[in-house]
Design an enzyme around this catalytic site. Structure first.
Site, PDB file in Angstrom:
ATOM      1  N   ARG A 228      36.281  -3.991 -28.785  1.00 25.52           N
ATOM      2  CA  ARG A 228      36.993  -2.468 -28.603  1.00 25.52           C
ATOM      3  C   ARG A 228      38.545  -2.624 -28.293  1.00 25.52           C
ATOM      4  NH1 ARG A 228      36.661   2.889 -29.163  1.00 25.52           N
ATOM      5  NH2 ARG A 228      37.250   3.849 -27.098  1.00 25.52           N
TER       6      ARG A 228
ATOM      7  N   GLY B 298      32.251   4.888 -22.333  1.00 23.70           N
ATOM      8  CA  GLY B 298      31.403   6.032 -22.439  1.00 23.70           C
ATOM      9  C   GLY B 298      30.196   5.524 -23.331  1.00 23.70           C
TER      10      GLY B 298
ATOM     11  N   GLN C  92      44.960  -6.873 -18.263  1.00 18.19           N
ATOM     12  CA  GLN C  92      44.777  -7.577 -16.989  1.00 18.19           C
ATOM     13  C   GLN C  92      43.552  -6.907 -16.388  1.00 18.19           C
ATOM     14  OE1 GLN C  92      47.632  -7.612 -13.878  1.00 18.19           O
ATOM     15  NE2 GLN C  92      48.144  -9.589 -14.100  1.00 18.19           N
TER      16      GLN C  92
ATOM     17  N   HIS D 257      32.169  -1.038 -20.964  1.00 17.07           N
ATOM     18  CA  HIS D 257      31.531  -0.437 -22.128  1.00 17.07           C
ATOM     19  C   HIS D 257      31.831   1.137 -22.184  1.00 17.07           C
ATOM     20  CE1 HIS D 257      28.537  -3.652 -22.581  1.00 17.07           C
ATOM     21  NE2 HIS D 257      28.510  -3.335 -24.039  1.00 17.07           N
TER      22      HIS D 257
ATOM     23  N   GLU E  93       9.941  -8.481  -4.367  1.00 20.02           N
ATOM     24  CA  GLU E  93       9.727  -9.412  -3.105  1.00 20.02           C
ATOM     25  C   GLU E  93      10.733  -9.228  -1.622  1.00 20.02           C
ATOM     26  OE1 GLU E  93       7.526 -10.575  -4.438  1.00 20.02           O
ATOM     27  OE2 GLU E  93       7.677 -11.429  -6.441  1.00 20.02           O
TER      28      GLU E  93
ATOM     29  N   GLU F 285       0.858  -1.061   0.028  1.00 20.48           N
ATOM     30  CA  GLU F 285       0.035   0.054   0.088  1.00 20.48           C
ATOM     31  C   GLU F 285       0.903   1.239   0.003  1.00 20.48           C
ATOM     32  OE1 GLU F 285      -2.612  -0.260   3.470  1.00 20.48           O
ATOM     33  OE2 GLU F 285      -3.749  -2.127   2.307  1.00 20.48           O
ATOM     34  N   PRO F 286       0.495   2.581  -0.266  1.00 17.62           N
ATOM     35  CA  PRO F 286       1.068   3.832  -0.332  1.00 17.62           C
ATOM     36  C   PRO F 286       2.016   3.825   0.824  1.00 17.62           C
ATOM     37  CG  PRO F 286      -1.022   4.069  -1.477  1.00 17.62           C
ATOM     38  CD  PRO F 286      -1.223   2.702  -0.669  1.00 17.62           C
TER      39      PRO F 286
ATOM     40  N   SER G  89       7.655  -2.342   3.715  1.00 17.24           N
ATOM     41  CA  SER G  89       8.104  -3.611   4.209  1.00 17.24           C
ATOM     42  C   SER G  89       7.017  -4.011   5.244  1.00 17.24           C
ATOM     43  CB  SER G  89       9.486  -4.006   4.374  1.00 17.24           C
ATOM     44  OG  SER G  89      10.090  -3.568   3.185  1.00 17.24           O
TER      45      SER G  89
END
Length: 401
Positions: free
Chosen positions: A284, A356, A295, A354, A379, A131-132, A136
């Site tokens: 890359r 940028g 490494q 990755h 959950e 509920e709002p 928990s």
């Protein structure tokens, strides 16, 4: 190609099911997931494909038209689906929890009415506890049901329903003081109601309103909503199990298997993040060679792969414990906690690999980076899991002195 997170001891049937789901994910989900997610579009074609595969009935007994498979089989399928797009696994999860609760706790009439149609994907499930102002603390539920003849009248506001708009059956937890005198412990005066409704938004049946989709950072495509009950009338035969006051225990049973599901989702997202990081690191180049040959990147990939393996092993252990008929709240809590934390870390490491480009919406890792945080909350938060784990450990290791 060798794959991480292999599961030993599977039957031929389990392996065939997983192979079928994996092929579906690779061909039907991964190629379109990022585009659909950016548009926040419900993946209807994907859902229809999963219905044809029988995924909506995986754990529903064969007598009701399902496949009658184990929690382990289901969790491994969820892992594969989440690897493709976590939102799709969320669509399946809420449906599965309601079907599980019906199978375990429903009356025979309720099972006969709903399970065959749920197995076929014709009835789609959602469940509602939060509920709002609740967080928990489930015992603080204020939504209420009052008996009126052969019906109950429900009033209150619920929050964070996955599949709130697209579902046609919602398991709703509310307070019901009937037969429970003042002073009764809150968790003993709660009841789960099976609420049938039309799909869509607005007033979906008299007294029940689904206002619209909540706009989220990630976990898009799947609809997350509120649910408002204002004089909603529900027949008494739609009390789950036919007896009031058992709702808390029924929901916790459902959430327990749901935590295995969330752990599986974490494993799937982490696997995909590792795949993306390993692939990009070999494409890359910096300083004259692929970054995978540096490494620092190899160390990062090694840590990521180890976390994927560890989370998968704990998830499989929790599922097998539940399938054996044993209590598994400790194992499920550990698996959910570890898998969600490791998922966040693996996704972030893949994002860093990755560079940028990870910040660009053209790359899949950007989507995963926004999706992973939901698993830290769904959950039960990490803090809730640690409370469960700590209490169970003290039960097992009680000091006698």
């Amino acid at each position: 190609m060798a794959r991480l997170a292999q599961t030993h001891g599977l039957t031929d049937v389990q392996q065939e099911i997983l192979s079928t789901v994996r092929d579906f994910v690779d061909k039907e989900i991964i190629p379109v997931a990022t585009e659909l997610e950016h548009r926040d579009e419900y993946p209807q074609d994907i859902v229809d494909g999963l219905k044809e595969l029988g995924v909506f009935g995986l754990m529903i007994p064969e007598e009701y038209g399902g496949l009658g498979e184990s929690l382990l089989t289901y969790a491994l399928c969820v892992e594969e689906i989440a690897r493709g797009w976590m939102s799709v696994s969320g669509i399946i999860n809420t449906h599965f929890i309601v079907a599980y609760m019906l199978k375990q706790h429903g009356t025979q009439e309720q099972k006969d009415t709903f399970l065959p149609r749920m197995a076929a994907g014709e009835v789609r499930g959602a469940f509602s506890m939060s509920e709002p102002a609740l967080g928990s603390d489930v015992s603080a539920i204020t939504s209420k049901a009052v008996r009126d003849g052969d019906e109950y009248v429900l009033n209150g506001q619920k929050m964070w329903l996955t599949n709130g708009g697209t579902s046609t059956l919602v398991a709703v937890l509310v307070r019901s003081d009937e037969g429970h005198p003042e002073g009764t412990a809150p968790h003993k005066s709660m009841t789960t109601f099976l609420v049938e409704k039309e799909p869509g938004f607005g007033e979906v049946r008299p007294g029940l309103t689904i206002p619209g989709k909540i706009d989220k950072m990630g976990y898009k495509g799947v609809d997350t909503t509120e649910l408002i009950m204002d004089g909603l009338r529900i027949p008494a035969n739609r009390v789950l199990g036919g007896v009031t006051g058992r709702g808390f225990y029924q929901m916790m049973d459902g959430v327990e298997v749901g935590r295995v599901n969330v752990a599986a989702r974490g494993c799937g997202v982490a696997q995909r993040a590792f795949e993306l990081g390993a692939r990009y690191a070999q494409q890359r180049q910096t300083f004259g060679k692929p970054i995978a040959q540096h490494q620092a990147i190899q160390f990062k990939l090694a840590e990521m792969a180890t976390k994927v393996e560890a989370a998968h092993a704990m998830m499989v252990n929790a599922a097998r414990k539940k399938d054996s008929g044993e209590r598994n709240d400790l194992e499920a809590g550990m698996a959910k906690y570890l898998a969600s934390e490791y998922c966040k870390e693996v996704v972030e490491d893949a994002f860093r690999i990755h560079g940028g480009y990870g910040f660009s919406k053209e790359y899949e890792i950007e989507r995963l980076y926004r999706e992973a945080p939901m698993l830290l909350i769904g959950e039960g938060t990490a803090e809730i899991q640690k409370m469960i784990i700590g209490r169970r450990l003290l039960e097992e290791y009680r000091f006698q002195g």
